[in-house]
Design a protein around this motif. Structure first.
Motif, short mmCIF file in Angstrom:
data_model
loop_
_atom_site.label_atom_id
_atom_site.label_comp_id
_atom_site.label_asym_id
_atom_site.label_seq_id
_atom_site.Cartn_x
_atom_site.Cartn_y
_atom_site.Cartn_z
N ASP A 1 -34.04 27.50 -75.90
CA ASP A 1 -35.26 28.27 -76.12
C ASP A 1 -35.11 29.72 -75.66
OD1 ASP A 1 -35.46 28.19 -73.35
OD2 ASP A 1 -37.48 27.36 -73.30
N ASP A 2 -33.95 30.07 -75.09
CA ASP A 2 -33.72 31.43 -74.60
C ASP A 2 -33.18 32.35 -75.69
OD1 ASP A 2 -34.51 31.01 -71.90
OD2 ASP A 2 -32.64 29.93 -71.57
N GLY A 3 -32.83 31.81 -76.84
CA GLY A 3 -32.34 32.63 -77.92
C GLY A 3 -30.86 32.44 -78.19
N VAL A 4 -30.46 32.78 -79.38
CA VAL A 4 -29.10 32.51 -79.86
C VAL A 4 -28.04 33.28 -79.08
CG1 VAL A 4 -29.07 34.31 -81.63
CG2 VAL A 4 -27.79 32.16 -82.01
N HIS A 5 -28.42 34.37 -78.43
CA HIS A 5 -27.46 35.18 -77.68
C HIS A 5 -27.48 34.88 -76.18
CE1 HIS A 5 -26.82 37.39 -81.35
NE2 HIS A 5 -28.09 37.75 -81.40
N SER A 6 -28.18 33.85 -75.76
CA SER A 6 -28.30 33.52 -74.35
C SER A 6 -26.94 33.16 -73.74
CB SER A 6 -29.25 32.33 -74.17
OG SER A 6 -29.12 31.77 -72.89
N PRO A 7 -26.64 33.68 -72.54
CA PRO A 7 -25.38 33.32 -71.89
C PRO A 7 -25.27 31.83 -71.58
CG PRO A 7 -26.81 34.53 -70.39
CD PRO A 7 -27.43 34.65 -71.75
N GLY A 8 -26.40 31.17 -71.35
CA GLY A 8 -26.36 29.73 -71.09
C GLY A 8 -25.92 28.94 -72.30
N LEU A 9 -26.37 29.35 -73.48
CA LEU A 9 -25.97 28.68 -74.72
C LEU A 9 -24.49 28.92 -75.00
CD1 LEU A 9 -26.79 27.11 -77.28
CD2 LEU A 9 -27.38 29.32 -78.32
N ILE A 10 -24.05 30.13 -74.80
CA ILE A 10 -22.63 30.45 -75.02
C ILE A 10 -21.75 29.65 -74.07
CG2 ILE A 10 -20.92 32.30 -74.88
CD1 ILE A 10 -23.23 34.22 -75.74
N ALA A 11 -22.16 29.56 -72.80
CA ALA A 11 -21.40 28.79 -71.82
C ALA A 11 -21.36 27.32 -72.18
CB ALA A 11 -22.00 28.98 -70.43
N LEU A 12 -22.47 26.80 -72.70
CA LEU A 12 -22.51 25.40 -73.12
C LEU A 12 -21.53 25.15 -74.25
CD1 LEU A 12 -23.85 22.60 -72.91
CD2 LEU A 12 -25.58 23.41 -74.54
N TYR A 13 -21.54 26.03 -75.25
CA TYR A 13 -20.62 25.89 -76.38
C TYR A 13 -19.17 25.91 -75.90
CZ TYR A 13 -18.49 26.62 -80.95
OH TYR A 13 -17.72 26.48 -82.09
N GLU A 14 -18.86 26.90 -75.06
CA GLU A 14 -17.48 27.02 -74.59
C GLU A 14 -17.08 25.83 -73.72
OE1 GLU A 14 -17.50 30.82 -72.67
OE2 GLU A 14 -17.31 31.94 -74.55
N GLY A 15 -18.02 25.32 -72.94
CA GLY A 15 -17.71 24.19 -72.08
C GLY A 15 -17.52 22.88 -72.82
N LEU A 16 -18.06 22.80 -74.04
CA LEU A 16 -17.96 21.55 -74.82
C LEU A 16 -16.91 21.64 -75.93
CD1 LEU A 16 -21.71 20.49 -75.23
CD2 LEU A 16 -20.05 19.75 -73.51
N GLU A 17 -16.26 22.79 -76.07
CA GLU A 17 -15.25 22.91 -77.12
C GLU A 17 -14.19 21.84 -76.97
OE1 GLU A 17 -14.71 27.25 -78.94
OE2 GLU A 17 -14.30 27.21 -76.78
N GLY A 18 -13.83 21.23 -78.09
CA GLY A 18 -12.82 20.17 -78.10
C GLY A 18 -13.38 18.77 -77.96
N ILE A 19 -14.66 18.66 -77.59
CA ILE A 19 -15.25 17.34 -77.42
C ILE A 19 -15.68 16.74 -78.75
CG2 ILE A 19 -17.68 18.01 -77.11
CD1 ILE A 19 -17.83 16.05 -74.79
N GLY A 20 -15.87 17.60 -79.75
CA GLY A 20 -16.31 17.17 -81.07
C GLY A 20 -16.64 18.36 -81.94
N ASP A 21 -17.33 18.10 -83.01
CA ASP A 21 -17.73 19.15 -83.94
C ASP A 21 -19.06 19.72 -83.47
OD1 ASP A 21 -18.17 20.78 -86.09
OD2 ASP A 21 -18.59 19.16 -87.52
N LEU A 22 -19.07 21.01 -83.09
CA LEU A 22 -20.25 21.64 -82.53
C LEU A 22 -20.90 22.58 -83.54
CD1 LEU A 22 -18.80 22.72 -79.05
CD2 LEU A 22 -19.94 20.56 -79.62
#
Length: 256
Positions: A8-29
């Motif tokens: 809910d913080d927006g597409v450019h939120s650092p929390g969302l970016i960190a989540l994406y980077e932290g889950l890379e490789g776990i599946g199709d994101l």
């Protein structure tokens, strides 16, 4: 595993970016998030106008609507291939106790569950250190658990992570929602045109933050994991309410 990420913080939120980077490789994101901050939007759907979807150079999609709009569009039409689960976050601040009533982060997760997908809402109990990487690692651990978790219908996990380095976390606690006290008063201000305006006051301090609550867990350095059920019926009040309604005198012999 195919995972939809939103917030809910927006597409450019650092929390969302960190989540994406932290889950890379776990599946199709895939990322579908609001084009701007929609904190406090709760479960609002935009029904008064069509919505615009834009894909950004990093592959993320933004929607000019609410967090619920984002998940609804992503699951119900934006992609042909179905998702396996929804993860909403990492929210920049806590979603503890009564916060979840207003939270767009939790709303995005519950919309995923309404549409039949297991869902997690994750928030950082931010004290200014911004350890989003810790919260992302917590989510990855949950998703990689060896045994799948069945919560039942219309249930999600609400996860709150202390703002600490990974090696300072004390562990995980399964918690109940605590409660906040009354919110602070509205803050008046005058706009440049001389008209009176108001800011909504800050959330109240915790009033039920004792043993077993999400407030206590994060205060003591534990990740709080709370199962949240969307059924808001107060079942233990049903009998008392039935007795009370029965005394109103609106019986079988009533005629209009």
């Amino acid at each position: 595993m195919r995972i939809l990420l939103s917030n809910d913080d927006g597409v450019h939120s650092p929390g969302l970016i960190a989540l994406y980077e932290g889950l890379e490789g776990i599946g199709d994101l895939e990322v579908v998030a609001p084009d701007r901050d929609h904190s406090g939007a709760s479960n609002a759907l935009t029904l008064s106008r069509p919505l615009t979807v834009e894909q950004h150079p990093n592959g993320y999609y933004s929607v000019d609507g609410t967090p619920t709009d984002c998940v609804h569009l992503a699951v119900n039409g934006l992609f042909e291939e179905p998702f396996d689960r929804v993860v909403s976050g990492i929210n920049t601040h806590a979603n503890l106790g009564d916060d979840i009533i207003y939270s767009g982060t939790v709303a995005a997760a519950t919309e995923g569950r309404h549409l039949g997908l297991p869902a997690i809402a994750v928030s950082l109990v931010n004290d200014g250190q911004f350890h989003y990487d810790t919260a992302a690692r917590v989510v990855r651990m949950i998703l990689e658990a060896g045994r799948p978790l069945a919560l039942g219908p219309r249930s999600i996990l609400n996860v709150n992570v202390p703002d600490l380095p990974w090696d300072e976390l004390k562990g995980f606690r399964v918690t109940r929602l605590g409660h906040r006290g009354r919110a602070e008063g509205a803050v008046p201000m005058t706009c440049p045109r001389g008209k009176q305006r108001y800011w909504i006051g800050a959330a109240g301090e915790d009033s039920d933050a004792g043993a077993g609550t999400d407030f206590q867990a994060v205060r003591e350095g534990y990740v709080s994991i709370t199962p949240v059920h969307v059924d808001m019926t107060r079942h233990e009040a049903m009998r008392r309410l039935s007795d009370w309604v029965g005394e109103l005198g609106f019986g079988e012999g009533h005629t209009s």
